[in-house]
Each structure stands twice: as structure tokens, then as C-alpha cells.
Design a protein around this motif. Sequence first.
Motif, PDB file in Angstrom:
ATOM      1  N   VAL A  29      52.121  50.162  38.419  1.00  0.00           N
ATOM      2  CA  VAL A  29      52.846  48.898  38.356  1.00  0.00           C
ATOM      3  C   VAL A  29      52.235  47.936  39.358  1.00  0.00           C
ATOM      4  CG1 VAL A  29      55.051  49.861  37.566  1.00  0.00           C
ATOM      5  CG2 VAL A  29      54.604  49.652  39.991  1.00  0.00           C
ATOM      6  N   SER A  30      52.312  46.635  39.040  1.00  0.00           N
ATOM      7  CA  SER A  30      51.766  45.620  39.931  1.00  0.00           C
ATOM      8  C   SER A  30      52.483  44.299  39.677  1.00  0.00           C
ATOM      9  CB  SER A  30      50.267  45.454  39.674  1.00  0.00           C
ATOM     10  OG  SER A  30      49.724  44.494  40.540  1.00  0.00           O
ATOM     11  N   PHE A  31      52.729  43.556  40.756  1.00  0.00           N
ATOM     12  CA  PHE A  31      53.335  42.227  40.639  1.00  0.00           C
ATOM     13  C   PHE A  31      52.260  41.179  40.444  1.00  0.00           C
ATOM     14  CE2 PHE A  31      56.631  44.504  42.955  1.00  0.00           C
ATOM     15  CZ  PHE A  31      57.770  44.064  42.305  1.00  0.00           C
ATOM     16  N   SER A  32      52.623  40.095  39.776  1.00  0.00           N
ATOM     17  CA  SER A  32      51.745  38.940  39.703  1.00  0.00           C
ATOM     18  C   SER A  32      51.678  38.323  41.102  1.00  0.00           C
ATOM     19  CB  SER A  32      52.267  37.924  38.675  1.00  0.00           C
ATOM     20  OG  SER A  32      53.530  37.431  39.076  1.00  0.00           O
ATOM     21  N   PRO A  33      50.671  37.500  41.392  1.00  0.00           N
ATOM     22  CA  PRO A  33      50.547  36.915  42.734  1.00  0.00           C
ATOM     23  C   PRO A  33      51.797  36.158  43.200  1.00  0.00           C
ATOM     24  CG  PRO A  33      48.518  36.589  41.529  1.00  0.00           C
ATOM     25  CD  PRO A  33      49.520  37.158  40.553  1.00  0.00           C
ATOM     26  N   ASP A  34      52.532  35.548  42.279  1.00  0.00           N
ATOM     27  CA  ASP A  34      53.741  34.803  42.654  1.00  0.00           C
ATOM     28  C   ASP A  34      55.011  35.647  42.510  1.00  0.00           C
ATOM     29  OD1 ASP A  34      53.997  34.968  39.920  1.00  0.00           O
ATOM     30  OD2 ASP A  34      54.122  32.808  39.591  1.00  0.00           O
ATOM     31  N   SER A  35      54.871  36.915  42.172  1.00  0.00           N
ATOM     32  CA  SER A  35      55.978  37.864  41.979  1.00  0.00           C
ATOM     33  C   SER A  35      56.903  37.502  40.825  1.00  0.00           C
ATOM     34  CB  SER A  35      56.804  38.039  43.256  1.00  0.00           C
ATOM     35  OG  SER A  35      56.011  38.615  44.254  1.00  0.00           O
ATOM     36  N   ALA A  36      56.495  36.585  39.969  1.00  0.00           N
ATOM     37  CA  ALA A  36      57.330  36.194  38.834  1.00  0.00           C
ATOM     38  C   ALA A  36      57.297  37.232  37.716  1.00  0.00           C
ATOM     39  CB  ALA A  36      56.883  34.844  38.292  1.00  0.00           C
ATOM     40  N   PHE A  37      56.264  38.072  37.694  1.00  0.00           N
ATOM     41  CA  PHE A  37      56.117  39.081  36.650  1.00  0.00           C
ATOM     42  C   PHE A  37      55.761  40.418  37.268  1.00  0.00           C
ATOM     43  CE2 PHE A  37      55.305  35.090  34.532  1.00  0.00           C
ATOM     44  CZ  PHE A  37      56.029  35.210  33.365  1.00  0.00           C
ATOM     45  N   LEU A  38      56.119  41.477  36.554  1.00  0.00           N
ATOM     46  CA  LEU A  38      55.769  42.834  36.933  1.00  0.00           C
ATOM     47  C   LEU A  38      55.038  43.450  35.754  1.00  0.00           C
ATOM     48  CD1 LEU A  38      56.109  45.258  38.926  1.00  0.00           C
ATOM     49  CD2 LEU A  38      58.179  45.819  37.648  1.00  0.00           C
ATOM     50  N   ALA A  39      53.819  43.928  35.977  1.00  0.00           N
ATOM     51  CA  ALA A  39      53.032  44.570  34.925  1.00  0.00           C
ATOM     52  C   ALA A  39      53.078  46.070  35.125  1.00  0.00           C
ATOM     53  CB  ALA A  39      51.587  44.078  34.974  1.00  0.00           C
ATOM     54  N   GLY A  40      53.122  46.805  34.037  1.00  0.00           N
ATOM     55  CA  GLY A  40      53.142  48.258  34.106  1.00  0.00           C
ATOM     56  C   GLY A  40      52.239  48.860  33.043  1.00  0.00           C
ATOM     57  N   LEU A  41      51.677  50.010  33.370  1.00  0.00           N
ATOM     58  CA  LEU A  41      50.844  50.750  32.432  1.00  0.00           C
ATOM     59  C   LEU A  41      51.445  52.113  32.170  1.00  0.00           C
ATOM     60  CD1 LEU A  41      47.183  50.227  33.713  1.00  0.00           C
ATOM     61  CD2 LEU A  41      48.196  49.310  31.625  1.00  0.00           C
ATOM     62  N   THR A  42      51.404  52.523  30.913  1.00  0.00           N
ATOM     63  CA  THR A  42      51.649  53.912  30.558  1.00  0.00           C
ATOM     64  C   THR A  42      50.309  54.426  30.037  1.00  0.00           C
ATOM     65  OG1 THR A  42      52.251  53.483  28.245  1.00  0.00           O
ATOM     66  CG2 THR A  42      54.034  53.349  29.867  1.00  0.00           C
ATOM     67  N   ASN A  43      50.282  55.635  29.530  1.00  0.00           N
ATOM     68  CA  ASN A  43      49.017  56.161  29.003  1.00  0.00           C
ATOM     69  C   ASN A  43      48.531  55.405  27.778  1.00  0.00           C
ATOM     70  OD1 ASN A  43      48.681  58.128  30.949  1.00  0.00           O
ATOM     71  ND2 ASN A  43      49.917  59.611  29.822  1.00  0.00           N
ATOM     72  N   ASP A  44      49.449  54.724  27.088  1.00  0.00           N
ATOM     73  CA  ASP A  44      49.034  54.061  25.849  1.00  0.00           C
ATOM     74  C   ASP A  44      49.539  52.631  25.672  1.00  0.00           C
ATOM     75  OD1 ASP A  44      51.685  54.730  25.506  1.00  0.00           O
ATOM     76  OD2 ASP A  44      51.432  55.616  23.524  1.00  0.00           O
ATOM     77  N   ARG A  45      50.202  52.054  26.697  1.00  0.00           N
ATOM     78  CA  ARG A  45      50.764  50.707  26.554  1.00  0.00           C
ATOM     79  C   ARG A  45      50.607  49.896  27.825  1.00  0.00           C
ATOM     80  NH1 ARG A  45      52.506  50.682  21.775  1.00  0.00           N
ATOM     81  NH2 ARG A  45      53.421  48.641  21.754  1.00  0.00           N
ATOM     82  N   LEU A  46      50.519  48.573  27.632  1.00  0.00           N
ATOM     83  CA  LEU A  46      50.577  47.601  28.719  1.00  0.00           C
ATOM     84  C   LEU A  46      51.886  46.847  28.540  1.00  0.00           C
ATOM     85  CD1 LEU A  46      49.425  45.800  31.018  1.00  0.00           C
ATOM     86  CD2 LEU A  46      48.403  44.408  29.209  1.00  0.00           C
ATOM     87  N   LEU A  47      52.692  46.785  29.604  1.00  0.00           N
ATOM     88  CA  LEU A  47      53.990  46.123  29.534  1.00  0.00           C
ATOM     89  C   LEU A  47      54.078  45.068  30.622  1.00  0.00           C
ATOM     90  CD1 LEU A  47      54.840  49.590  29.374  1.00  0.00           C
ATOM     91  CD2 LEU A  47      56.366  48.299  27.915  1.00  0.00           C
ATOM     92  N   LEU A  48      54.811  44.000  30.336  1.00  0.00           N
ATOM     93  CA  LEU A  48      54.987  42.915  31.292  1.00  0.00           C
ATOM     94  C   LEU A  48      56.449  42.479  31.269  1.00  0.00           C
ATOM     95  CD1 LEU A  48      53.283  40.962  33.143  1.00  0.00           C
ATOM     96  CD2 LEU A  48      53.377  39.376  31.222  1.00  0.00           C
ATOM     97  N   TRP A  49      57.054  42.437  32.467  1.00  0.00           N
ATOM     98  CA  TRP A  49      58.454  42.019  32.592  1.00  0.00           C
ATOM     99  C   TRP A  49      58.544  40.753  33.425  1.00  0.00           C
ATOM    100  CZ3 TRP A  49      56.895  47.056  33.071  1.00  0.00           C
ATOM    101  CH2 TRP A  49      57.481  47.979  32.209  1.00  0.00           C
ATOM    102  N   ARG A  50      59.489  39.908  33.097  1.00  0.00           N
ATOM    103  CA  ARG A  50      59.818  38.738  33.918  1.00  0.00           C
ATOM    104  C   ARG A  50      60.584  39.247  35.139  1.00  0.00           C
ATOM    105  NH1 ARG A  50      59.561  33.947  31.502  1.00  0.00           N
ATOM    106  NH2 ARG A  50      59.952  34.830  29.468  1.00  0.00           N
TER     107      ARG A  50
END
Length: 80
Positions: A29-50
Amino acid sequence: MLREKEVERIDTVTGARLEPLFQSGLTEVSFSPDSAFLAGLTNDRLLLWRNVRRSPDAPDLFDEYDGNPVLNVPLPQEKP
């Protein structure tokens, strides 16, 4: 904090615990530089949350965190 099935969220201004992000299989998991989004990886998907919290009187319909990703895309099966 990344756990087996959830990501703990804490308001860094107030220290209050926020609703956790429930997603099993996250490997990174990783935050965007402004912390407005959180990105996550699974073995087969890329996900992005507000990850934005605004004041309760903000008129934006997308203010409320509902735990659903705004982006959910499959990763290529073959590694380049």
C-alpha cells in the motif's frame, strides 16, 4: 498499518482512528504525495481508494469514505 485483511487508518491531525479499509490479499500500500488517495496491490489487482476527509458542511457528494475503491483493475498475468 497493513494487516491480513484490513488497513488501519488514523487521522494524522487529530489522532482519531478512522474506519479501516477492508481488503484481503494486499501485498503493498502507498499514499499519493498529497495523501488524498491510497493505492494497493494484490497479486492480481491494482486498487485505488479516495482518502480525503473534508468538513461535514462540504457540498461535494464524494466526501464520504465508503470503503469502495475508485479504481479496481486487473494486472497483466505475464510479467514483462
